[in-house]
Write an enzyme that holds these catalytic residues in place. Sequence first.
Site, PDB file in Angstrom:
ATOM      1  N   THR A 134       0.821  -1.214   0.000  1.00 25.73           N
ATOM      2  CA  THR A 134       0.000   0.000   0.000  1.00 25.73           C
ATOM      3  C   THR A 134       0.852   1.260   0.000  1.00 25.73           C
ATOM      4  OG1 THR A 134      -1.520   1.260   1.399  1.00 25.73           O
ATOM      5  CG2 THR A 134      -0.086  -0.261   2.526  1.00 25.73           C
ATOM      6  N   ASP A 135       0.261   2.357  -0.470  1.00 28.64           N
ATOM      7  CA  ASP A 135       0.958   3.647  -0.414  1.00 28.64           C
ATOM      8  C   ASP A 135       1.064   4.177   1.015  1.00 28.64           C
ATOM      9  OD1 ASP A 135      -1.710   4.376   0.005  1.00 28.64           O
ATOM     10  OD2 ASP A 135      -1.850   5.676  -1.742  1.00 28.64           O
ATOM     11  N   GLU A 136       0.274   3.587   1.941  1.00 31.53           N
ATOM     12  CA  GLU A 136       0.279   4.118   3.312  1.00 31.53           C
ATOM     13  C   GLU A 136       1.625   3.931   4.001  1.00 31.53           C
ATOM     14  OE1 GLU A 136      -3.043   3.605   5.786  1.00 31.53           O
ATOM     15  OE2 GLU A 136      -4.471   3.564   4.141  1.00 31.53           O
ATOM     16  N   TYR A 160      -1.905  -0.344  11.035  1.00 32.55           N
ATOM     17  CA  TYR A 160      -2.042  -1.048   9.743  1.00 32.55           C
ATOM     18  C   TYR A 160      -0.845  -0.758   8.847  1.00 32.55           C
ATOM     19  CZ  TYR A 160      -3.346  -1.564   4.839  1.00 32.55           C
ATOM     20  OH  TYR A 160      -3.327  -1.873   3.496  1.00 32.55           O
ATOM     21  N   LYS A 164       2.095  -3.289   7.368  1.00 32.13           N
ATOM     22  CA  LYS A 164       2.375  -3.495   5.939  1.00 32.13           C
ATOM     23  C   LYS A 164       3.838  -3.132   5.632  1.00 32.13           C
ATOM     24  CE  LYS A 164      -0.108  -4.588   3.069  1.00 32.13           C
ATOM     25  NZ  LYS A 164      -0.527  -5.921   2.546  1.00 32.13           N
TER      26      LYS A 164
HETATM   27  P1  NAD Z   1      -9.905  -7.285   2.359  1.00 30.30           P
HETATM   28  O1  NAD Z   1      -9.913  -6.956   3.821  1.00 30.30           O
HETATM   29  O2  NAD Z   1     -11.132  -7.021   1.555  1.00 30.30           O
HETATM   30  O3  NAD Z   1      -9.550  -8.827   2.152  1.00 30.30           O
HETATM   31  C1  NAD Z   1      -8.546  -9.468   2.885  1.00 30.30           C
HETATM   32  C2  NAD Z   1      -8.724 -10.963   2.691  1.00 30.30           C
HETATM   33  O4  NAD Z   1      -7.658 -11.639   3.394  1.00 30.30           O
HETATM   34  C3  NAD Z   1     -10.037 -11.514   3.236  1.00 30.30           C
HETATM   35  O5  NAD Z   1     -10.622 -12.397   2.305  1.00 30.30           O
HETATM   36  C4  NAD Z   1      -9.620 -12.256   4.502  1.00 30.30           C
HETATM   37  O6  NAD Z   1     -10.472 -13.352   4.808  1.00 30.30           O
HETATM   38  C5  NAD Z   1      -8.222 -12.725   4.116  1.00 30.30           C
HETATM   39  N1  NAD Z   1      -7.379 -12.978   5.298  1.00 30.30           N
HETATM   40  C6  NAD Z   1      -7.192 -12.161   6.368  1.00 30.30           C
HETATM   41  N2  NAD Z   1      -6.361 -12.759   7.252  1.00 30.30           N
HETATM   42  C7  NAD Z   1      -5.981 -13.947   6.705  1.00 30.30           C
HETATM   43  C8  NAD Z   1      -5.134 -15.003   7.123  1.00 30.30           C
HETATM   44  N3  NAD Z   1      -4.481 -14.951   8.290  1.00 30.30           N
HETATM   45  N4  NAD Z   1      -4.980 -16.068   6.317  1.00 30.30           N
HETATM   46  C9  NAD Z   1      -5.644 -16.136   5.122  1.00 30.30           C
HETATM   47  N5  NAD Z   1      -6.477 -15.184   4.683  1.00 30.30           N
HETATM   48  C10 NAD Z   1      -6.646 -14.097   5.460  1.00 30.30           C
HETATM   49  O7  NAD Z   1      -8.651  -6.523   1.785  1.00 30.30           O
HETATM   50  P2  NAD Z   1      -8.440  -5.823   0.354  1.00 30.30           P
HETATM   51  O8  NAD Z   1      -8.963  -4.455   0.423  1.00 30.30           O
HETATM   52  O9  NAD Z   1      -8.908  -6.757  -0.688  1.00 30.30           O
HETATM   53  O10 NAD Z   1      -6.843  -5.725   0.330  1.00 30.30           O
HETATM   54  C11 NAD Z   1      -6.057  -6.799  -0.200  1.00 30.30           C
HETATM   55  C12 NAD Z   1      -4.587  -6.432  -0.060  1.00 30.30           C
HETATM   56  O11 NAD Z   1      -4.332  -5.217  -0.763  1.00 30.30           O
HETATM   57  C13 NAD Z   1      -4.125  -6.186   1.369  1.00 30.30           C
HETATM   58  O12 NAD Z   1      -2.836  -6.729   1.510  1.00 30.30           O
HETATM   59  C14 NAD Z   1      -4.094  -4.675   1.504  1.00 30.30           C
HETATM   60  O13 NAD Z   1      -3.118  -4.271   2.445  1.00 30.30           O
HETATM   61  C15 NAD Z   1      -3.709  -4.278   0.105  1.00 30.30           C
HETATM   62  N6  NAD Z   1      -4.164  -2.948  -0.321  1.00 30.30           N
HETATM   63  C16 NAD Z   1      -5.492  -2.637  -0.289  1.00 30.30           C
HETATM   64  C17 NAD Z   1      -5.918  -1.394  -0.754  1.00 30.30           C
HETATM   65  C18 NAD Z   1      -7.369  -1.000  -0.751  1.00 30.30           C
HETATM   66  O14 NAD Z   1      -7.682   0.147  -1.106  1.00 30.30           O
HETATM   67  N7  NAD Z   1      -8.309  -1.871  -0.400  1.00 30.30           N
HETATM   68  C19 NAD Z   1      -4.995  -0.471  -1.210  1.00 30.30           C
HETATM   69  C20 NAD Z   1      -3.633  -0.814  -1.177  1.00 30.30           C
HETATM   70  C21 NAD Z   1      -3.240  -2.069  -0.752  1.00 30.30           C
HETATM   71  O1  DAU Z   2      -4.188   3.984   0.521  1.00 32.07           O
HETATM   72  C1  DAU Z   2      -4.381   2.616   0.455  1.00 32.07           C
HETATM   73  C2  DAU Z   2      -5.227   2.151   1.614  1.00 32.07           C
HETATM   74  O2  DAU Z   2      -6.564   2.581   1.343  1.00 32.07           O
HETATM   75  C3  DAU Z   2      -5.203   0.648   1.824  1.00 32.07           C
HETATM   76  O3  DAU Z   2      -3.900   0.248   2.151  1.00 32.07           O
HETATM   77  C4  DAU Z   2      -6.172   0.222   2.928  1.00 32.07           C
HETATM   78  O4  DAU Z   2      -6.218  -1.188   3.017  1.00 32.07           O
HETATM   79  C5  DAU Z   2      -7.554   0.737   2.570  1.00 32.07           C
HETATM   80  O5  DAU Z   2      -8.455   0.440   3.613  1.00 32.07           O
HETATM   81  C6  DAU Z   2      -7.511   2.241   2.325  1.00 32.07           C
HETATM   82  O6  DAU Z   2      -7.218   2.955   3.549  1.00 32.07           O
HETATM   83  P1  DAU Z   2      -7.959   4.320   3.917  1.00 32.07           P
HETATM   84  O7  DAU Z   2      -7.928   4.512   5.369  1.00 32.07           O
HETATM   85  O8  DAU Z   2      -7.475   5.428   3.054  1.00 32.07           O
HETATM   86  O9  DAU Z   2      -9.450   3.928   3.388  1.00 32.07           O
HETATM   87  P2  DAU Z   2     -10.891   4.178   4.025  1.00 32.07           P
HETATM   88  O10 DAU Z   2     -11.874   3.803   2.976  1.00 32.07           O
HETATM   89  O11 DAU Z   2     -11.041   3.587   5.376  1.00 32.07           O
HETATM   90  O12 DAU Z   2     -10.913   5.773   4.161  1.00 32.07           O
HETATM   91  C7  DAU Z   2     -10.703   6.616   3.057  1.00 32.07           C
HETATM   92  C8  DAU Z   2     -10.724   8.044   3.557  1.00 32.07           C
HETATM   93  O13 DAU Z   2     -12.049   8.367   3.958  1.00 32.07           O
HETATM   94  C9  DAU Z   2      -9.854   8.280   4.770  1.00 32.07           C
HETATM   95  O14 DAU Z   2      -9.285   9.575   4.690  1.00 32.07           O
HETATM   96  C10 DAU Z   2     -10.816   8.206   5.945  1.00 32.07           C
HETATM   97  C11 DAU Z   2     -12.113   8.718   5.355  1.00 32.07           C
HETATM   98  N1  DAU Z   2     -13.354   8.131   5.886  1.00 32.07           N
HETATM   99  C12 DAU Z   2     -13.450   6.775   5.936  1.00 32.07           C
HETATM  100  C13 DAU Z   2     -14.596   6.166   6.393  1.00 32.07           C
HETATM  101  C14 DAU Z   2     -14.707   4.657   6.482  1.00 32.07           C
HETATM  102  C15 DAU Z   2     -14.405   8.942   6.265  1.00 32.07           C
HETATM  103  O15 DAU Z   2     -14.310  10.185   6.198  1.00 32.07           O
HETATM  104  N2  DAU Z   2     -15.536   8.340   6.733  1.00 32.07           N
HETATM  105  C16 DAU Z   2     -15.678   7.001   6.836  1.00 32.07           C
HETATM  106  O16 DAU Z   2     -16.744   6.518   7.288  1.00 32.07           O
END
Ligand code: NAD
Ligand code: DAU
Length: 366
Positions: A134-136, A160, A164
């Site tokens: 992730t970019d975080e 988190y 990562k």
């Molecule tokens: P998600 O939370 O929707 O899915 C995570 C999945 O991992 C789930 O199916 C869960 O059951 C499985 N899981 C969790 N713990 C586990 C374990 N111990 N063993 C096996 N499976 C397990 O997450 P996502 O949003 O699909 O993100 C996927 C990946 O991408 C993550 O590594 C996250 O850090 C990364 N990522 C997500 C975003 C985003 O915007 N969602 C952005 C950047 C990076």
């Molecule tokens: O940047 C990549 C990341 O993006 C991933 O690594 C994470 O897995 C993914 O969850 C996401 O993280 P964020 O914290 O940026 O996503 P989230 O959707 O939780 O929030 C997006 C933005 O919106 C953040 O600035 C917080 C804000 N927010 C979020 C929620 C859930 C609100 O203002 N209200 C809300 O209810």
Amino acid sequence: MRSLLVTGGAGFIGANFVIYWTRKYPDDRVVVIDALTYAGNRANLARVEDHPHFQFVQGDIGDKELVQSLLVDGKLDTIVHFAAESHVDRSIHEPDAFIQTNVNGTHNLLKVARETWLDSDDAPATHRFHHVSTDEVYGTLGPDDPAFTEETPYAPNSPYAASKAASDHLVRAYHHTFGLQVSTSNCSNNYGPYQFPEKLIPLMIVNALTGKPLPVYGDGSNIRDWLYVEDHCRGIDLVIDRGRVGETYNIGGNNECANIDIVKIVCAAIDECFATRPELCAVFPDAPAAGGRPTESLITFVKDRLGHDWRYAINATKSENELDYKPVENFDSGLQKTLGWMLDNESWWRAVLDGSYREWIAKNYT
Ligand code: NAD
Ligand code: DAU
């Protein structure tokens, strides 16, 4: 041809990736390992269950024997590692699971990959461990800071992000020390079908459709760079196919936007849908749009997230130059697809919200 182990394949991005991969490479084998935590939903994979080369295994990436047997018995040569605890708010309230899965779980996968692919006599000719990050990990930006590049120093701010970052370092170390063939991608905020409605965009959509408040943290000025999930999957494909071993690649959407503006755009898109599809009023009677009121009336500013990063922005020049990566969707087109999917799949998100999808899975898959 590749034989893949996709970790976390029943989650949001993992499921989209499996759907993408099986469609693009129908002869490849794809084995999903997923623990089915609250975020994992086997129904997300319904479209690929009948695929002849697809297999689903419920299990934990921390289970050494299980991961080993999958890699060895299945002669798998590629790991695409999505499994993680992924929600920042949850990491603030209960960080332990983030360390367990994101750090220890990743390390377990690396150990097994090393033993199977480097230390064994019948290792596959080539292998790849692709880590999805992730970019975080880069921390937060001010308004005039340049976007994150692959050279930006790590400065994770939430539990988190720290978990990562630790996993990224472990992946790097297993390449440098042992020669494991790894790659890492760091991407921005994804959105699209199957996203768990705890994240900003799906949460806003389901709350708007059910007439609940739209909680915006702080003053809503925080900025994220929005990436449509299929563009992310395409980017990962390019890294696996053309990326240099041991390298990291940023994947972004070229869509920086403040949260409050994202929420207002989502509200306007919902109003527009109700105006052009009046039948939605009967399906979602609690939505303000069903009564002719603007969805924006639900916006509620709430207490800010602790340690809330202000801005993320991705510079994807390296991926563009080396891999020919380019996102296909802009925010308007990606949102239309996402909103259309949510409107057409009410039963999916209702079952996720009330937990009944677990019964559906038990009935359909046992
Ligand atoms: P998600 O939370 O929707 O899915 C995570 C999945 O991992 C789930 O199916 C869960 O059951 C499985 N899981 C969790 N713990 C586990 C374990 N111990 N063993 C096996 N499976 C397990 O997450 P996502 O949003 O699909 O993100 C996927 C990946 O991408 C993550 O590594 C996250 O850090 C990364 N990522 C997500 C975003 C985003 O915007 N969602 C952005 C950047 C990076
Ligand atoms: O940047 C990549 C990341 O993006 C991933 O690594 C994470 O897995 C993914 O969850 C996401 O993280 P964020 O914290 O940026 O996503 P989230 O959707 O939780 O929030 C997006 C933005 O919106 C953040 O600035 C917080 C804000 N927010 C979020 C929620 C859930 C609100 O203002 N209200 C809300 O209810």
